[in-house]
Design a protein around this motif. Structure first.
Motif, PDB file in Angstrom:
ATOM      1  N   GLY A  71       7.112 -17.371  11.835  1.00  0.00           N
ATOM      2  CA  GLY A  71       7.074 -16.013  12.353  1.00  0.00           C
ATOM      3  C   GLY A  71       6.587 -15.955  13.789  1.00  0.00           C
ATOM      4  N   TYR A  72       5.541 -16.718  14.075  1.00  0.00           N
ATOM      5  CA  TYR A  72       4.985 -16.756  15.434  1.00  0.00           C
ATOM      6  C   TYR A  72       6.006 -17.306  16.431  1.00  0.00           C
ATOM      7  N   GLU A  73       6.656 -18.412  16.086  1.00  0.00           N
ATOM      8  CA  GLU A  73       7.633 -19.004  16.985  1.00  0.00           C
ATOM      9  C   GLU A  73       8.854 -18.105  17.161  1.00  0.00           C
ATOM     10  N   CYS A  74       9.303 -17.480  16.085  1.00  0.00           N
ATOM     11  CA  CYS A  74      10.447 -16.579  16.197  1.00  0.00           C
ATOM     12  C   CYS A  74      10.128 -15.391  17.098  1.00  0.00           C
ATOM     13  N   ASP A  75       8.914 -14.871  16.987  1.00  0.00           N
ATOM     14  CA  ASP A  75       8.521 -13.755  17.853  1.00  0.00           C
ATOM     15  C   ASP A  75       8.604 -14.147  19.327  1.00  0.00           C
ATOM     16  N   LYS A  76       8.180 -15.364  19.651  1.00  0.00           N
ATOM     17  CA  LYS A  76       8.246 -15.825  21.038  1.00  0.00           C
ATOM     18  C   LYS A  76       9.688 -16.011  21.487  1.00  0.00           C
ATOM     19  N   LEU A  77      10.492 -16.641  20.652  1.00  0.00           N
ATOM     20  CA  LEU A  77      11.865 -16.963  21.039  1.00  0.00           C
ATOM     21  C   LEU A  77      12.750 -15.728  21.118  1.00  0.00           C
ATOM     22  N   ARG A  78      12.448 -14.724  20.308  1.00  0.00           N
ATOM     23  CA  ARG A  78      13.232 -13.490  20.347  1.00  0.00           C
ATOM     24  C   ARG A  78      13.178 -12.814  21.714  1.00  0.00           C
ATOM     25  N   LYS A  79      12.116 -13.036  22.455  1.00  0.00           N
ATOM     26  CA  LYS A  79      11.940 -12.364  23.742  1.00  0.00           C
ATOM     27  C   LYS A  79      12.921 -12.858  24.795  1.00  0.00           C
ATOM     28  N   SER A  80      13.418 -14.071  24.631  1.00  0.00           N
ATOM     29  CA  SER A  80      14.290 -14.637  25.665  1.00  0.00           C
ATOM     30  C   SER A  80      15.666 -15.041  25.154  1.00  0.00           C
ATOM     31  N   CYS A  81      15.914 -14.886  23.863  1.00  0.00           N
ATOM     32  CA  CYS A  81      17.164 -15.378  23.285  1.00  0.00           C
ATOM     33  C   CYS A  81      17.900 -14.294  22.505  1.00  0.00           C
ATOM     34  N   ASP A  82      19.193 -14.529  22.341  1.00  0.00           N
ATOM     35  CA  ASP A  82      20.008 -13.658  21.505  1.00  0.00           C
ATOM     36  C   ASP A  82      20.022 -14.134  20.057  1.00  0.00           C
ATOM     37  N   PHE A  83      19.922 -15.459  19.886  1.00  0.00           N
ATOM     38  CA  PHE A  83      19.955 -16.042  18.551  1.00  0.00           C
ATOM     39  C   PHE A  83      18.914 -17.146  18.428  1.00  0.00           C
ATOM     40  N   VAL A  84      18.252 -17.184  17.275  1.00  0.00           N
ATOM     41  CA  VAL A  84      17.351 -18.274  16.927  1.00  0.00           C
ATOM     42  C   VAL A  84      17.899 -18.927  15.662  1.00  0.00           C
TER      43      VAL A  84
END
Length: 207
Positions: A71-84
């Protein structure tokens, strides 16, 4: 806000990492900002990414996490990406729930074996418990064999969404994975049509 696509299957060797890497490349080539997140202690997706990085700009972001750090990593990656794109360990237990909860779609690879088929229901059940949509992807399909036909028929009997796209049993998938590539970077062939079609199905499913 980025969409999170998790690849999950109880049985090892179903092709989770191969599908994760290839969908990431396919989305990146379609113009999307993509990140890959490896939560499998085996680290195969991470090794693929580092191999990719050694040959040039990987064209995407990368992170690792424990099961409970998803959850923590997804929250960070969502800020700069369209897809994780999240690769998970081959198991079904409470450790998988955090990744499923973050997901907009859970892809469930099923290789053409009875053992893979037996492992599907537990993933589908767990995803349903956390209220996340799933899509089964038939992988390493050998057209014209009785076993492949049996697996395909058995999947059709399940009340679950199944991708129309079927991924064939092709050496190019293993070759390109070891080179840090996706099959779309190998040139056109049956493999490129398969992955492009699967990408388009995924985009339609989460639109």
């Amino acid at each position: 806000m980025a969409h999170v696509i998790t690849i999950a299957q109880q049985k090892g060797g179903s092709g989770k990492t191969t599908i994760a890497a290839n969908i990431a490349v396919a989305l990146q080539q379609a113009g999307h900002a993509v990140a890959v997140l490896d939560t499998d202690p085996q680290g195969s997706l991470g090794r693929w990414f580092m191999t990719r990085r050694e040959i040039g700009d990987p064209g995407m972001e990368f992170a690792t996490s424990s099961a409970w750090g998803v959850g923590y990593e997804c929250d960070k990656l969502r800020k700069s990406c369209d897809f994780v794109i999240v690769d998970t360990p081959p198991k079904v237990d409470s450790d998988l729930r955090p990744a499923l909860r973050e997901s907009d779609l859970v892809l469930v690879p099923v290789a053409t074996s009875q053992v893979d088929l037996w492992a599907v229901d537990s993933i589908l059940d767990l995803a349903e418990r956390v209220g996340r949509p799933t899509m089964i992807v038939l992988n390493r399909y050998k057209a014209g064999t009785r076993l492949s036909d049996e697996i395909s028929t058995a999947l059709a009997d399940r009340e679950a969404v199944r991708a129309e796209t079927v991924l064939g049993n092709r050496v190019v998938y293993a070759e390109t994975l070891g080179q840090g590539l996706g099959v779309l970077e190998r040139g056109k062939g049956a493999w490129s049509a398969e992955i492009s079609a699967l990408r388009d199905e995924i985009l339609a499913r989460i639109a």
